[in-house]
Design a protein around this motif. Structure first.
Motif, PDB file in Angstrom:
ATOM      1  N   GLU A  76     -50.836  30.065  46.445  1.00 11.05           N
ATOM      2  CA  GLU A  76     -51.012  29.183  45.287  1.00 11.05           C
ATOM      3  C   GLU A  76     -49.663  28.828  44.673  1.00 11.05           C
ATOM      4  O   GLU A  76     -49.441  27.677  44.266  1.00 11.05           O
ATOM      5  N   GLU A  77     -48.751  29.817  44.588  1.00  5.51           N
ATOM      6  CA  GLU A  77     -47.416  29.542  44.069  1.00  5.51           C
ATOM      7  C   GLU A  77     -46.699  28.499  44.916  1.00  5.51           C
ATOM      8  O   GLU A  77     -46.084  27.564  44.387  1.00  5.51           O
ATOM      9  N   VAL A  78     -46.778  28.676  46.224  1.00  8.27           N
ATOM     10  CA  VAL A  78     -46.083  27.759  47.130  1.00  8.27           C
ATOM     11  C   VAL A  78     -46.661  26.353  47.017  1.00  8.27           C
ATOM     12  O   VAL A  78     -45.926  25.357  46.988  1.00  8.27           O
ATOM     13  N   ALA A  79     -47.993  26.254  46.943  1.00 12.05           N
ATOM     14  CA  ALA A  79     -48.626  24.937  46.823  1.00 12.05           C
ATOM     15  C   ALA A  79     -48.235  24.260  45.513  1.00 12.05           C
ATOM     16  O   ALA A  79     -47.932  23.052  45.484  1.00 12.05           O
ATOM     17  N   ALA A  80     -48.224  25.029  44.424  1.00 10.61           N
ATOM     18  CA  ALA A  80     -47.845  24.455  43.130  1.00 10.61           C
ATOM     19  C   ALA A  80     -46.387  24.023  43.135  1.00 10.61           C
ATOM     20  O   ALA A  80     -46.028  22.966  42.596  1.00 10.61           O
ATOM     21  N   PHE A  81     -45.535  24.836  43.759  1.00 14.33           N
ATOM     22  CA  PHE A  81     -44.117  24.487  43.846  1.00 14.33           C
ATOM     23  C   PHE A  81     -43.918  23.208  44.656  1.00 14.33           C
ATOM     24  O   PHE A  81     -43.151  22.321  44.271  1.00 14.33           O
ATOM     25  N   ALA A  82     -44.628  23.116  45.802  1.00 14.58           N
ATOM     26  CA  ALA A  82     -44.477  21.932  46.650  1.00 14.58           C
ATOM     27  C   ALA A  82     -44.905  20.675  45.903  1.00 14.58           C
ATOM     28  O   ALA A  82     -44.249  19.625  45.999  1.00 14.58           O
ATOM     29  N   ALA A  83     -46.003  20.762  45.156  1.00 11.86           N
ATOM     30  CA  ALA A  83     -46.478  19.599  44.402  1.00 11.86           C
ATOM     31  C   ALA A  83     -45.468  19.198  43.329  1.00 11.86           C
ATOM     32  O   ALA A  83     -45.178  18.012  43.138  1.00 11.86           O
ATOM     33  N   ARG A  84     -44.919  20.203  42.631  1.00 14.04           N
ATOM     34  CA  ARG A  84     -43.948  19.889  41.578  1.00 14.04           C
ATOM     35  C   ARG A  84     -42.672  19.312  42.161  1.00 14.04           C
ATOM     36  O   ARG A  84     -42.101  18.357  41.616  1.00 14.04           O
ATOM     37  N   ARG A  85     -42.199  19.883  43.280  1.00 20.94           N
ATOM     38  CA  ARG A  85     -40.971  19.371  43.885  1.00 20.94           C
ATOM     39  C   ARG A  85     -41.148  17.946  44.372  1.00 20.94           C
ATOM     40  O   ARG A  85     -40.217  17.137  44.315  1.00 20.94           O
ATOM     41  N   SER A  86     -42.342  17.621  44.843  1.00 25.87           N
ATOM     42  CA  SER A  86     -42.594  16.256  45.288  1.00 25.87           C
ATOM     43  C   SER A  86     -42.430  15.278  44.125  1.00 25.87           C
ATOM     44  O   SER A  86     -41.800  14.215  44.264  1.00 25.87           O
ATOM     45  N   MET A  87     -42.968  15.660  42.972  1.00 25.94           N
ATOM     46  CA  MET A  87     -42.832  14.794  41.796  1.00 25.94           C
ATOM     47  C   MET A  87     -41.382  14.728  41.326  1.00 25.94           C
ATOM     48  O   MET A  87     -40.897  13.661  40.919  1.00 25.94           O
ATOM     49  N   GLU A  88     -40.671  15.872  41.378  1.00 24.04           N
ATOM     50  CA  GLU A  88     -39.274  15.882  40.951  1.00 24.04           C
ATOM     51  C   GLU A  88     -38.399  15.021  41.865  1.00 24.04           C
ATOM     52  O   GLU A  88     -37.492  14.333  41.399  1.00 24.04           O
ATOM     53  N   LYS A  89     -38.679  15.056  43.156  1.00 25.34           N
ATOM     54  CA  LYS A  89     -37.905  14.220  44.085  1.00 25.34           C
ATOM     55  C   LYS A  89     -38.126  12.744  43.798  1.00 25.34           C
ATOM     56  O   LYS A  89     -37.185  11.944  43.873  1.00 25.34           O
ATOM     57  N   GLU A  90     -39.366  12.395  43.499  1.00 23.81           N
ATOM     58  CA  GLU A  90     -39.645  11.005  43.167  1.00 23.81           C
ATOM     59  C   GLU A  90     -38.904  10.582  41.906  1.00 23.81           C
ATOM     60  O   GLU A  90     -38.539   9.416  41.741  1.00 23.81           O
ATOM     61  N   ALA A  91     -38.656  11.567  41.027  1.00 25.80           N
ATOM     62  CA  ALA A  91     -37.938  11.282  39.779  1.00 25.80           C
ATOM     63  C   ALA A  91     -36.424  11.374  39.955  1.00 25.80           C
ATOM     64  O   ALA A  91     -35.674  11.182  38.992  1.00 25.80           O
ATOM     65  N   GLY A  92     -35.972  11.681  41.179  1.00 29.00           N
ATOM     66  CA  GLY A  92     -34.543  11.713  41.452  1.00 29.00           C
ATOM     67  C   GLY A  92     -33.911  13.082  41.420  1.00 29.00           C
ATOM     68  O   GLY A  92     -32.704  13.220  41.637  1.00 29.00           O
ATOM     69  N   LEU A  93     -34.682  14.154  41.176  1.00 25.50           N
ATOM     70  CA  LEU A  93     -34.134  15.511  41.159  1.00 25.50           C
ATOM     71  C   LEU A  93     -34.250  16.083  42.565  1.00 25.50           C
ATOM     72  O   LEU A  93     -35.292  16.599  42.966  1.00 25.50           O
ATOM     73  N   ARG A  94     -33.165  15.997  43.322  1.00 22.44           N
ATOM     74  CA  ARG A  94     -33.215  16.378  44.733  1.00 22.44           C
ATOM     75  C   ARG A  94     -32.964  17.862  44.973  1.00 22.44           C
ATOM     76  O   ARG A  94     -33.355  18.406  45.994  1.00 22.44           O
ATOM     77  N   THR A  95     -32.303  18.540  44.039  1.00 25.81           N
ATOM     78  CA  THR A  95     -31.929  19.942  44.235  1.00 25.81           C
ATOM     79  C   THR A  95     -32.795  20.842  43.366  1.00 25.81           C
ATOM     80  O   THR A  95     -32.893  20.618  42.157  1.00 25.81           O
ATOM     81  N   PRO A  96     -33.439  21.872  43.943  1.00 30.64           N
ATOM     82  CA  PRO A  96     -34.259  22.779  43.122  1.00 30.64           C
ATOM     83  C   PRO A  96     -33.409  23.503  42.090  1.00 30.64           C
ATOM     84  O   PRO A  96     -32.220  23.742  42.285  1.00 30.64           O
TER      85      PRO A  96
END
Length: 222
Positions: A76-96
């Protein structure tokens, strides 16, 4: 074979106990959030009241339930992280961010529930400290004498920090928490780029130090 396959073998009441025991060990190989040996020690300690996982099939099943619950929480943590990172990348935040799951996934971490078991963490730290004490100090010819002394001092600090955590039965005070985090940082400072011979023992120390720092961070203070 997958974690699920090994879990089904553990639950197979028609199988001999030794085979079911081996299946749990393979399941821990597939998913061991504290590292294999520390995870096994954690499970054995928390499979009460009879933590003999080789002979007590009820304890073996309790250990598997604990492991499966943690794994489900991790997924569940990994899935939530992947979803959030996808949105962050779309917003231009490429680095975790530094505290992101991607940064700490490889570090000891027990997901799920209200937090890890204090008893389980004490058992895990005790298991890894015993292994740590069998590690030899690095060859002092690899580094200058003054640095060799600092590394030997670091070894002593890590050993003392682990002993203090165990003496406190997993309820460290504030200074002990800070000390464990400082030790992790100091080990990183001594690591050299590439495949330097000194890195071999230091990485072994780091695995124990990371586990100890995690145990300090999540354990209740005295």
């Amino acid at each position: 074979m997958s974690f699920g396959t090994f879990a089904r073998r553990v639950r197979d009441e028609q199988s001999p106990p030794a085979r079911r025991h081996r299946a749990l060990r393979w399941a821990v190989t597939e998913y061991g959030p504290l590292g294999f040996h520390a995870t096994w020690a954690y499970l054995a300690a928390t499979a009460l009241p009879a933590p003999d996982l080789r002979r007590d099939m009820s304890a073996l099943l309790r250990a598997l339930d604990t492991l499966e619950a943690s794994r489900a929480a991790r997924l569940e943590e990994v899935a939530a992280f992947a979803a959030r990172r996808s949105m962050e990348k779309e917003a231009g935040l490429r680095t975790p961010r530094r505290d992101d799951l991607a940064v700490r996934l490889w570090r000891p971490h027990w997901p799920g529930g209200a937090g890890p078991s204090r008893l389980g963490l004490v058992a895990a730290v005790a298991n890894r400290q015993a292994a740590f004490r069998r590690f030899p100090l690095p060859d002092d010819t690899l580094v200058p004498a003054d640095r060799a002394r600092r590394i030997a001092d670091l070894y002593g600090r890590l050993d003392a920090c682990g002993a203090a955590y165990l003496a406190a039965l997993g309820q460290p005070d504030g200074p002990a928490r800070d000390a464990s985090a400082d030790i992790v940082a100091d080990i990183h400072r001594h690591l050299a780029p590439g495949h330097a011979p000194l890195n071999v023992p230091l990485f072994q120390w780091l695995r124990f130090a990371d586990l100890l720092a995690y145990a300090h961070a999540v354990s209740p203070a005295r």
